[in-house]
Design an enzyme around this catalytic site. Structure first.
Site, PDB file in Angstrom:
ATOM      1  CG  ASP A   1       5.436   9.473   1.060  1.00  0.00           C
ATOM      2  OD1 ASP A   1       5.350  10.665   0.661  1.00  0.00           O
ATOM      3  OD2 ASP A   1       5.851   9.164   2.190  1.00  0.00           O
TER       4      ASP A   1
ATOM      5  CE  LYS B   1      -4.127  -2.137   1.903  1.00  0.00           C
ATOM      6  NZ  LYS B   1      -3.615  -3.415   2.449  1.00  0.00           N
TER       7      LYS B   1
HETATM    8  O1  S5P Z   1      -9.721  -3.174   2.090  1.00  0.00           O
HETATM    9  C1  S5P Z   1      -8.882  -4.042   2.293  1.00  0.00           C
HETATM   10  C2  S5P Z   1      -7.725  -4.091   1.508  1.00  0.00           C
HETATM   11  C3  S5P Z   1      -6.834  -5.142   1.725  1.00  0.00           C
HETATM   12  S1  S5P Z   1      -5.538  -5.297   0.639  1.00  0.00           S
HETATM   13  N1  S5P Z   1      -9.074  -4.982   3.236  1.00  0.00           N
HETATM   14  C4  S5P Z   1      -8.193  -5.991   3.464  1.00  0.00           C
HETATM   15  O2  S5P Z   1      -8.459  -6.814   4.330  1.00  0.00           O
HETATM   16  N2  S5P Z   1      -7.028  -6.052   2.729  1.00  0.00           N
HETATM   17  C5  S5P Z   1      -6.024  -7.105   2.974  1.00  0.00           C
HETATM   18  O3  S5P Z   1      -6.615  -8.372   2.678  1.00  0.00           O
HETATM   19  C6  S5P Z   1      -5.534  -7.195   4.417  1.00  0.00           C
HETATM   20  O4  S5P Z   1      -4.351  -6.441   4.615  1.00  0.00           O
HETATM   21  C7  S5P Z   1      -5.259  -8.675   4.575  1.00  0.00           C
HETATM   22  O5  S5P Z   1      -3.961  -8.984   4.108  1.00  0.00           O
HETATM   23  C8  S5P Z   1      -6.234  -9.355   3.652  1.00  0.00           C
HETATM   24  C9  S5P Z   1      -7.485  -9.864   4.332  1.00  0.00           C
HETATM   25  O6  S5P Z   1      -7.167 -10.809   5.289  1.00  0.00           O
HETATM   26  P1  S5P Z   1      -8.277 -11.622   6.119  1.00  0.00           P
HETATM   27  O7  S5P Z   1      -7.489 -12.470   7.054  1.00  0.00           O
HETATM   28  O8  S5P Z   1      -9.147 -10.632   6.836  1.00  0.00           O
HETATM   29  O9  S5P Z   1      -9.036 -12.438   5.099  1.00  0.00           O
END
Ligand code: S5P
Length: 482
Positions: free
Chosen positions: A316, A313
């Site tokens: 900057d 992510k």
């Molecule tokens: O809006 C978001 C964007 C991302 S990239 N919500 C998220 O949860 N993520 C990522 O997706 C988060 O950083 C994590 O690596 C993954 C979801 O993980 P979970 O264990 O909740 O399924």
């Protein structure tokens, strides 16, 4: 004569406060320096009559059997026209009533009657189109729509492409010229509106039949196109690779391997490799992650045919992200095919990353919406992300999103916050099912972390997610969402 009536009408509309200058968010989320609020005209009956008369004079046909105003402001204007010209009127509800006859359209009509549409202002033309769609479904003929103001943002050409003849009484440019000529606005305001019109004229409409119309050209919505057909429309080599991997392995599953050690990461990559198209990492969660790990990871990605996606992510200025991407301890650019980036800094973040990638096959995914409770990703932000992506298709592969933020088939939508049951975690993460992610939220690829990594049998669980998500995709392109 008509010219004078129109000029006087515009000046009167300006005097009563219909035209406003400043910073306004339109229904689409677009930010505009000018706003035209014709709703207040119902408080000025004589002026309402003039507007209605000017609109009636613009009608291209001669024998309309009905008029229909688009809710809301089109309705009082159509009422005046109906009354003065003795042409019956119909109203299309915004929502079907939950009681009584559940009718969408009020008033008496017969099949094949010709109906003239009346609307106050068009931006993309979507409100006019939605109303026409309903009337046509009921058997009416609707070919012409008279609008008072065309904001010149693509609405007229979108409607023309969909077979509707759109006739404005005045365009935004003409309106501004009248206000300038009579000293109601200064040259700076006039210029800022002109610049806005020139740079915001690419609105689009998506019809119920899932045909979208952008810049006056009809295109099928992303969600309805197969990955196969999208191979030829996307211009990013990594998108093409991803589509091919998904088709060959029949998987649109990306696993988020948020683990604490390199050993756990490599073991998951090897076990889950056959079932995923992408492996998403947060390598800064691991204390022992080294460039040796990246070597092994790359070999596993080759062996099982998936791509690597580091979820850093970046957010900057261009100069900083270029260094973060290529340097530091993780040298992300050297091994991750894709990275996530926030659009907050504007084009510089993409240009910075692209400059560090040089001629390696790399791309980024813009975080357009987030899955967490209270995410600050407003419509305006989402639309800004789409515009950034459209201007940087050489590097942007798609979006992380929670809804179908783009109908553009070149972009891939990645949806995290997926588990087999709808739920929440203790820190604001919200989950929907794989089916809902693909069919309701428009995901092309689902991102699943703990639902798989913390399961007692990660491989069997990954297979369940893979099947659910890929069959939802197959159902979607077969027309299952309509
Ligand atoms: O809006 C978001 C964007 C991302 S990239 N919500 C998220 O949860 N993520 C990522 O997706 C988060 O950083 C994590 O690596 C993954 C979801 O993980 P979970 O264990 O909740 O399924």
């Amino acid at each position: 004569m008509e010219g004078n009536v129109l000029e006087e009408c515009v000046l009167e509309l300006f005097r009563i406060g219909v035209v406003k200058f400043g910073s306004f968010t339109l229904k689409s989320g677009m930010q505009s320096p000018v706003y035209f609020d014709l709703r207040i005209i119902i408080s000025f009956p004589k002026l309402l009559e003039t507007v209605a008369q000017l609109m009636w004079e613009k009608r291209p046909g001669t024998d309309y059997q009905l008029v229909c105003g688009v809710a809301y402001t089109g309705i009082p204007i159509a009422t005046v026209i109906s009354n003065k010209q003795d042409v019956p009127m119909v109203i299309r509800r915004k929502e079907t009533k939950g009681y009584g006859t559940k009718k969408m359209v009020e008033g008496i009509y017969e099949k094949n009657q010709e109906c003239l549409m009346i609307e106050d202002v068009i931006v993309s033309g979507s409100s006019v189109y939605e109303t026409v769609e309903t009337l046509v479904e009921l058997g009416l003929e609707v070919k012409d729509a008279v609008v008072f103001l065309d904001r010149e943002q693509g609405g007229a050409s979108n409607l023309t492409a969909l077979g509707i003849n759109i006739i404005p009484v005045i365009t935004l440019t003409e309106l501004m010229e009248i206000l300038l000529k009579h000293g109601r606005v200064n040259q700076d305001t006039y210029n800022s509106v002109k610049e806005f019109v020139a740079s915001h004229n690419d609105t689009s409409i998506v019809t119920k039949a899932k045909i979208s119309c952008k810049n006056g050209i009809k295109v099928t919505d992303r969600k309805d196109q197969t990955f196969e057909s999208r191979i030829s429309t996307t211009n990013h080599p990594l998108s093409r690779r991803l589509f091919k991997i998904m088709l060959r392995k029949k998987t649109n599953l990306c696993v988020a391997a948020d683990v604490a050690t390199s050993q756990q990461l490599l073991s998951l990559a090897d076990q889950l490799g056959p079932h995923i198209c992408l492996l998403k990492t947060h390598v800064d969660l691991m204390s022992d992650f080294t460039l040796d790990t990246t070597q092994e990871l790359k070999e596993l990605a080759e062996k099982h045919n998936f791509l690597l996606f580091e979820d850093r992510k970046f957010g900057d200025i261009g100069n900083t992200v270029a260094k973060q991407y290529s340097g530091g301890a993780h040298k992300v650019v050297e091994w991750a095919h894709l990275v996530t980036a926030h659009a907050l800094p504007g084009p510089g973040v993409i240009e910075g990353l692209a400059s560090a990638a040089q001629d390696q096959e790399r791309g980024c995914v813009l975080v357009s919406q987030m899955s967490s409770v209270g995410a600050l990703t407003s419509n305006e932000y989402v639309n800004g992300c789409s515009r950034l992506a459209e201007n940087h298709t050489y590097f942007v592969v798609g979006f992380v999103s929670q809804s179908s933020v783009s109908g553009d088939s070149r972009f891939i939508l990645f949806t995290p916050g997926v588990q087999l049951e709808k739920s929440v975690d203790g820190l604001g993460q919200q989950y929907v099912t794989p089916r809902a992610a693909v069919l309701e939220r428009g995901a092309d690829i689902i991102i699943v972390g703990r639902g798989i990594t913390q399961a007692s049998d990660p491989v069997a669980t990954a297979i369940t997610y893979k099947h659910q998500a890929f069959s939802a995709y197959e159902e979607r392109v077969a027309g299952g969402t309509s």
